[in-house]
Design a protein around this motif. Structure first.
Motif, PDB file in Angstrom:
ATOM      1  N   GLU A 121       0.828  -1.207   0.000  1.00 19.92           N
ATOM      2  CA  GLU A 121       0.000   0.000   0.000  1.00 19.92           C
ATOM      3  C   GLU A 121       0.863   1.257   0.000  1.00 19.92           C
ATOM      4  O   GLU A 121       0.520   2.265  -0.619  1.00 19.92           O
ATOM      5  CB  GLU A 121      -0.931  -0.001   1.204  1.00 19.92           C
ATOM      6  CG  GLU A 121      -2.024  -1.034   1.110  1.00 19.92           C
ATOM      7  CD  GLU A 121      -2.838  -1.165   2.375  1.00 19.92           C
ATOM      8  OE1 GLU A 121      -2.493  -0.527   3.388  1.00 19.92           O
ATOM      9  OE2 GLU A 121      -3.828  -1.917   2.349  1.00 19.92           O
ATOM     10  N   THR A 167      -6.633  -1.119  -5.447  1.00 21.36           N
ATOM     11  CA  THR A 167      -6.045   0.043  -6.097  1.00 21.36           C
ATOM     12  C   THR A 167      -6.938   1.275  -6.017  1.00 21.36           C
ATOM     13  O   THR A 167      -6.559   2.327  -6.475  1.00 21.36           O
ATOM     14  CB  THR A 167      -5.765  -0.275  -7.578  1.00 21.36           C
ATOM     15  OG1 THR A 167      -6.975  -0.767  -8.179  1.00 21.36           O
ATOM     16  CG2 THR A 167      -4.687  -1.300  -7.715  1.00 21.36           C
ATOM     17  N   VAL A 192      -3.273  -5.756  -3.503  1.00 18.54           N
ATOM     18  CA  VAL A 192      -3.685  -4.529  -2.809  1.00 18.54           C
ATOM     19  C   VAL A 192      -4.788  -3.866  -3.597  1.00 18.54           C
ATOM     20  O   VAL A 192      -4.698  -3.724  -4.809  1.00 18.54           O
ATOM     21  CB  VAL A 192      -2.485  -3.561  -2.673  1.00 18.54           C
ATOM     22  CG1 VAL A 192      -2.895  -2.277  -1.995  1.00 18.54           C
ATOM     23  CG2 VAL A 192      -1.360  -4.221  -1.921  1.00 18.54           C
ATOM     24  N   ASN A 249       1.905   2.094  -3.396  1.00 22.60           N
ATOM     25  CA  ASN A 249       0.835   2.826  -4.075  1.00 22.60           C
ATOM     26  C   ASN A 249       0.864   4.307  -3.722  1.00 22.60           C
ATOM     27  O   ASN A 249       0.674   5.159  -4.591  1.00 22.60           O
ATOM     28  CB  ASN A 249      -0.531   2.246  -3.705  1.00 22.60           C
ATOM     29  CG  ASN A 249      -0.903   1.065  -4.559  1.00 22.60           C
ATOM     30  OD1 ASN A 249      -0.277   0.796  -5.575  1.00 22.60           O
ATOM     31  ND2 ASN A 249      -1.918   0.355  -4.142  1.00 22.60           N
ATOM     32  N   SER A 250       1.098   4.625  -2.472  1.00 24.18           N
ATOM     33  CA  SER A 250       1.139   6.039  -2.094  1.00 24.18           C
ATOM     34  C   SER A 250       2.347   6.740  -2.723  1.00 24.18           C
ATOM     35  O   SER A 250       2.262   7.907  -3.105  1.00 24.18           O
ATOM     36  CB  SER A 250       1.147   6.206  -0.582  1.00 24.18           C
ATOM     37  OG  SER A 250       2.312   5.676  -0.025  1.00 24.18           O
ATOM     38  N   TRP A 275      -9.154   4.165  -3.845  1.00 25.73           N
ATOM     39  CA  TRP A 275      -9.136   4.827  -2.545  1.00 25.73           C
ATOM     40  C   TRP A 275     -10.433   5.502  -2.309  1.00 25.73           C
ATOM     41  O   TRP A 275     -11.081   6.009  -3.072  1.00 25.73           O
ATOM     42  CB  TRP A 275      -8.011   5.841  -2.458  1.00 25.73           C
ATOM     43  CG  TRP A 275      -6.676   5.233  -2.281  1.00 25.73           C
ATOM     44  CD1 TRP A 275      -6.376   3.938  -1.968  1.00 25.73           C
ATOM     45  CD2 TRP A 275      -5.427   5.878  -2.443  1.00 25.73           C
ATOM     46  NE1 TRP A 275      -5.033   3.765  -1.912  1.00 25.73           N
ATOM     47  CE2 TRP A 275      -4.411   4.933  -2.194  1.00 25.73           C
ATOM     48  CE3 TRP A 275      -5.048   7.157  -2.746  1.00 25.73           C
ATOM     49  CZ2 TRP A 275      -3.077   5.235  -2.250  1.00 25.73           C
ATOM     50  CZ3 TRP A 275      -3.724   7.454  -2.808  1.00 25.73           C
ATOM     51  CH2 TRP A 275      -2.753   6.502  -2.563  1.00 25.73           C
ATOM     52  N   TRP A 332      -0.610  -4.814  -7.511  1.00 23.76           N
ATOM     53  CA  TRP A 332      -2.028  -4.484  -7.612  1.00 23.76           C
ATOM     54  C   TRP A 332      -2.909  -5.724  -7.554  1.00 23.76           C
ATOM     55  O   TRP A 332      -4.115  -5.618  -7.343  1.00 23.76           O
ATOM     56  CB  TRP A 332      -2.301  -3.709  -8.889  1.00 23.76           C
ATOM     57  CG  TRP A 332      -1.827  -2.294  -8.822  1.00 23.76           C
ATOM     58  CD1 TRP A 332      -1.266  -1.666  -7.765  1.00 23.76           C
ATOM     59  CD2 TRP A 332      -1.888  -1.329  -9.868  1.00 23.76           C
ATOM     60  NE1 TRP A 332      -0.959  -0.366  -8.084  1.00 23.76           N
ATOM     61  CE2 TRP A 332      -1.328  -0.137  -9.369  1.00 23.76           C
ATOM     62  CE3 TRP A 332      -2.331  -1.348 -11.165  1.00 23.76           C
ATOM     63  CZ2 TRP A 332      -1.228   1.017 -10.133  1.00 23.76           C
ATOM     64  CZ3 TRP A 332      -2.240  -0.202 -11.941  1.00 23.76           C
ATOM     65  CH2 TRP A 332      -1.686   0.973 -11.413  1.00 23.76           C
TER      66      TRP A 332
END
Length: 100
Positions: A52, A98, A96, A55-56, A100, A93
């Protein structure tokens, strides 16, 4: 996890604005896929916060690369569009969410 997190920070994804999204995926996918196969077999839930965080970092990359996407709302819309168009672009992905 500290070692892996340190390696992800050393990539400095947000500073690589000269690359495209596909080039970033080509660079980090083999490494992340290896972590997922090795560490995910033993302790998958401990690996999820790291994925995650990647991703950020990618979201931060989007905001740095494109001036028009500096606001979170616009960057978030772009993120949703990218993850819908290319759901398998990044290896992590698959595990997690994808959105938000």
């Amino acid at each position: 996890m500290k070692k892996i997190s340190g390696e992800v920070r050393q990539w400095r994804l947000h500073r690589q604005i000269g690359r495209t999204f596909a080039e970033l995926a080509r660079a980090i996918n083999p490494i992340v896929r290896g972590w997922m196969q090795y560490y995910g077999a033993f302790y998958r839930t401990a690996l999820l916060p790291l994925l995650e965080r990647i991703n950020s970092y990618l979201m931060r990359w989007i905001r740095k690369k494109f001036k028009r996407l500096r606001t979170f709302k616009k960057a978030h819309a772009c993120w949703r569009r990218i993850t819908r168009q290319y759901p398998r672009l990044f290896a992590h992905w698959a595990w997690v969410p994808t959105f938000w």
